[in-house]
Design a protein around this motif. Structure first.
Motif, PDB file in Angstrom:
ATOM      1  N   SER A  40       5.905  15.664  18.847  1.00  0.00           N
ATOM      2  CA  SER A  40       7.184  16.021  19.454  1.00  0.00           C
ATOM      3  C   SER A  40       7.158  15.826  20.970  1.00  0.00           C
ATOM      4  O   SER A  40       6.117  15.976  21.611  1.00  0.00           O
ATOM      5  N   ARG A 100       8.783  26.501  20.910  1.00  0.00           N
ATOM      6  CA  ARG A 100       8.938  27.793  21.595  1.00  0.00           C
ATOM      7  C   ARG A 100       7.915  28.780  21.052  1.00  0.00           C
ATOM      8  O   ARG A 100       7.510  28.672  19.895  1.00  0.00           O
ATOM      9  N   TYR A 129      11.367  26.910  12.899  1.00  0.00           N
ATOM     10  CA  TYR A 129      11.190  25.751  13.780  1.00  0.00           C
ATOM     11  C   TYR A 129      12.397  24.827  13.616  1.00  0.00           C
ATOM     12  O   TYR A 129      12.706  24.414  12.497  1.00  0.00           O
ATOM     13  N   ILE A 130      13.029  24.560  14.718  1.00  0.00           N
ATOM     14  CA  ILE A 130      14.212  23.701  14.692  1.00  0.00           C
ATOM     15  C   ILE A 130      13.833  22.337  15.258  1.00  0.00           C
ATOM     16  O   ILE A 130      13.333  22.239  16.385  1.00  0.00           O
ATOM     17  N   ASP A 157      15.537  12.330  17.609  1.00  0.00           N
ATOM     18  CA  ASP A 157      16.093  11.752  18.841  1.00  0.00           C
ATOM     19  C   ASP A 157      16.832  10.463  18.493  1.00  0.00           C
ATOM     20  O   ASP A 157      16.242   9.518  17.951  1.00  0.00           O
ATOM     21  N   LEU A 207      16.542  13.983  26.776  1.00  0.00           N
ATOM     22  CA  LEU A 207      15.860  15.168  26.228  1.00  0.00           C
ATOM     23  C   LEU A 207      16.512  16.440  26.740  1.00  0.00           C
ATOM     24  O   LEU A 207      16.748  17.394  25.986  1.00  0.00           O
ATOM     25  N   GLU A 230      18.365  19.363  24.622  1.00  0.00           N
ATOM     26  CA  GLU A 230      18.002  20.784  24.738  1.00  0.00           C
ATOM     27  C   GLU A 230      19.210  21.626  25.141  1.00  0.00           C
ATOM     28  O   GLU A 230      19.379  22.750  24.657  1.00  0.00           O
ATOM     29  N   GLY A 256      18.498  27.126  20.064  1.00  0.00           N
ATOM     30  CA  GLY A 256      17.142  26.811  20.526  1.00  0.00           C
ATOM     31  C   GLY A 256      16.612  25.603  19.773  1.00  0.00           C
ATOM     32  O   GLY A 256      17.112  25.252  18.693  1.00  0.00           O
ATOM     33  N   ILE A 257      15.615  25.009  20.343  1.00  0.00           N
ATOM     34  CA  ILE A 257      15.057  23.816  19.707  1.00  0.00           C
ATOM     35  C   ILE A 257      13.545  23.788  19.938  1.00  0.00           C
ATOM     36  O   ILE A 257      13.054  24.174  20.999  1.00  0.00           O
ATOM     37  N   ASP A 258      12.819  23.400  18.895  1.00  0.00           N
ATOM     38  CA  ASP A 258      11.351  23.417  18.981  1.00  0.00           C
ATOM     39  C   ASP A 258      10.751  22.019  19.078  1.00  0.00           C
ATOM     40  O   ASP A 258       9.799  21.808  19.806  1.00  0.00           O
ATOM     41  N   PHE A 259      11.295  21.117  18.300  1.00  0.00           N
ATOM     42  CA  PHE A 259      10.715  19.775  18.268  1.00  0.00           C
ATOM     43  C   PHE A 259      11.805  18.714  18.416  1.00  0.00           C
ATOM     44  O   PHE A 259      12.888  18.846  17.844  1.00  0.00           O
ATOM     45  N   ILE A 260      11.483  17.688  19.179  1.00  0.00           N
ATOM     46  CA  ILE A 260      12.331  16.500  19.215  1.00  0.00           C
ATOM     47  C   ILE A 260      11.428  15.327  18.846  1.00  0.00           C
ATOM     48  O   ILE A 260      10.431  15.056  19.525  1.00  0.00           O
ATOM     49  N   PHE A 261      11.770  14.675  17.770  1.00  0.00           N
ATOM     50  CA  PHE A 261      10.906  13.609  17.272  1.00  0.00           C
ATOM     51  C   PHE A 261      11.520  12.240  17.530  1.00  0.00           C
ATOM     52  O   PHE A 261      12.743  12.068  17.477  1.00  0.00           O
ATOM     53  N   SER A 262      10.634  11.318  17.766  1.00  0.00           N
ATOM     54  CA  SER A 262      11.054   9.938  17.956  1.00  0.00           C
ATOM     55  C   SER A 262      11.175   9.272  16.586  1.00  0.00           C
ATOM     56  O   SER A 262      10.347   9.494  15.703  1.00  0.00           O
ATOM     57  N   GLU A 306       3.368  18.521  12.746  1.00  0.00           N
ATOM     58  CA  GLU A 306       3.232  19.037  14.115  1.00  0.00           C
ATOM     59  C   GLU A 306       2.527  20.390  14.126  1.00  0.00           C
ATOM     60  O   GLU A 306       1.759  20.709  15.025  1.00  0.00           O
ATOM     61  N   LEU A 307       2.813  21.169  13.068  1.00  0.00           N
ATOM     62  CA  LEU A 307       2.205  22.500  12.969  1.00  0.00           C
ATOM     63  C   LEU A 307       0.865  22.459  12.232  1.00  0.00           C
ATOM     64  O   LEU A 307       0.225  23.493  12.049  1.00  0.00           O
TER      65      LEU A 307
END
Lengths: 180, 341
Positions: A4, A9, B68-69, B73, B116, B120, B127-133, B338-339
């Motif tokens: 990412s 958060r 997780y949101i 992108d 980005l 956001e 809220g936002i946790d991940f932005i993926f390509s 990611e996690l």
């Protein structure tokens, strides 16, 4: 690997609902613990107080026993005092009477008062005067009477009269102990 | 330590948002430690976050603090570069106003810092946790093909396509291209190639009725240096490059999931032109290593018509393999990766 563009958060379990729940339970647990601690303290205090009072009770019981013993002793003393007073009164009266009893022809040289008796020293013209005029009244007063005579140079007789009464105080003490 | 303990006690909620031209797809997956408990998908006819969407997301994220949101992108100023060496990156692209990340120490994907920030800002209510390509998504989706093929890999989205050329897991070329808007699509323009320009330029209008012939595509001349194409049927080596396994899977997939006929003929043709222009750019741009590409693997995220495949096969003589791609699920997979799940 992290893919990412941004970092996640920070996640916390402390959501508003969880915070409220945690606060509620914390207060409840605190109150329960406080109550429990208070009860523990009170329990400890009561136990200490009970022990103290038990000790006081023992001391007081001992004191009561001592006081009762003193009372008994004082009562005995009082009784004895009364007896002694009575006896003294009686003795005084007896002595007064005794001296009243002494006839004019008998001369007393010494008189010794004993606890339970009377010893008289004197001079009598003869035994008969003594026997009739002194010994007879003495016998009526005392339980036991012993007389001894010694002749003097002028023909008179010195006499020693020993008179005893039975010790009634002993009987009185025994009676009181039996009553207890 | 306590967080990890609580994390194992709570379920995880993955909210995955994919924005198209006119609608937003929100896919939510509730996962326990080892399994998916439930999944729900809702399509909202808006591209911004509405009260209804916010309530829908809030309903699920309130179930667990470990939610997780993720957002895919779709901004236009993104791409990929065939190097991770910082000194070499400026040779390909100026990334001073971009955020870039290195993938497996082999290649770089990037996007605009401003985009980005806008994403956001757009989702700040939830809220936002991940932005993926989409390039990462593409790499993950075709990881079985990327490692041992020289091919063009394409993710087809509603409003854009992300394409990349890999040679045995080495990125050679990557490009993110937006389709022209609805207003422009009615007057679609023909692509005219310029050798010394990275950007795709569409200079000339096109008569859609005359698309059926190879002669109409001027840019086909640019493939002239690949002489093998003229005798493709006689070349046995060339035929060996065909991926029979993928073709079989594709046929099975087509039988199971009939691909929708494109509502807009223009859109597929636009996609074809974009892919064609990208390949031309790859061959003609001296910055990139111009290996010959025969296969195209398409991750179809919207259900394109067979026309696109036909264009590519008939007009560019390429072997095209299509896989259906559930974009929100693929984004969810990335979030799990990611996690470390």
């Amino acid at each position: 690997m992290k893919y990412s563009y941004i970092k996640s958060r920070r996640k916390s379990i402390l959501t508003p609902e969880f915070t409220l729940l945690l606060t509620f339970f914390s207060i409840t647990i605190f109150m329960l613990l406080s109550t429990y601690s208070f009860l523990l303290y009170r329990d400890y205090s009561f136990i200490a107080q009970r022990k103290s009072m038990e000790m006081q009770r023992v001391v007081l019981n001992d004191s009561i026993d001592e006081m009762q013993e003193s009372i008994r002793f004082i009562e005995v003393q009082s009784l004895l005092g009364e007896r002694v007073y009575t006896q003294n009164s009686v003795l005084k009266e007896s002595i007064t009477n005794l001296f009243d009893l002494i006839p004019a022809r008998i001369t007393l040289s010494e008189a010794t008062l004993l606890e339970n008796g009377l010893i008289l020293y004197g001079v009598t013209p003869n035994k008969d005067v003594y026997n009739f005029m002194l010994q007879a009244p003495l016998r009526s007063i005392f339980h036991k009477t012993y007389s001894s005579f010694y002749p003097t140079t002028n023909g008179w007789l010195k006499f020693v009269s020993t008179n005893y009464t039975q010790n009634e105080d002993m009987y009185i003490s025994q009676e009181i102990e039996d009553e207890d | 330590m306590f967080t990890s303990i609580f994390e194992s006690l709570y379920n995880k909620v993955f909210v995955n948002i994919v924005v198209d031209r006119v609608k937003t797809t929100v896919y939510i997956e509730r996962c326990s430690k080892n399994s998916i408990l439930s999944e729900v998908e809702e399509v909202f006819n808006t591209t911004s976050i509405t009260k209804e969407m916010k309530e829908f997301i809030s309903l699920y994220i309130s179930e667990s603090p470990f939610h997780y949101i993720s957002v895919l992108d779709t901004s236009s100023s993104q791409g990929g570069l065939p190097t991770c060496v910082k000194n070499k990156i400026p040779y390909y692209e100026d990334l001073t106003s971009s955020v870039s990340k290195c993938f497996d120490k082999k290649w770089t994907y990037y996007t605009s810092q401003e985009d980005l920030y806008l994403i956001e800002r757009k989702y700040e209510k939830v809220g936002i946790d991940f932005i993926f390509s989409p390039f990462v998504l593409l790499t993950n989706f075709f990881k079985d093909k990327i490692d041992n093929n020289i091919a063009l890999f394409v993710v087809i989205q509603d409003s854009c396509i992300s394409l990349s050329i890999f040679s045995h897991s080495e990125l050679l070329y990557a490009k993110h291209l937006d389709l022209v808007g609805d207003n422009e699509s009615e007057d679609i323009l023909m692509y005219d190639d310029h050798d010394d320009n990275d950007e795709i330029e569409i200079d000339e209008g096109i008569d859609l009725e005359g698309i059926d012939a190879l002669e109409d595509i001027d840019s086909f001349d640019d493939f002239g240096d690949i002489e093998d194409l003229d005798s493709i049927e006689d070349n046995e080596d060339f035929l060996e490059t065909a991926d029979a396994e993928e073709a079989f899977h594709e046929n099975m997939q087509e039988q199971e999931m009939p691909v929708r006929e494109s509502e807009s003929f223009n859109e597929d043709y636009q996609r074809f032109l974009l892919i064609q222009s990208a390949i031309n750019d790859f061959y003609n741009n001296s910055k990139f290593e111009g290996l010959f590409v025969q296969n195209i693997y398409m991750a179809d995220g919207i259900g394109v018509s067979q026309d696109l495949k036909r264009y590519l096969e008939e007009e560019m003589f390429m072997d095209v393999y299509t896989r259906q791609l559930d974009l929100p699920s693929a984004v969810c997979e990335l979030a799990k990766m990611e996690l470390g799940l």
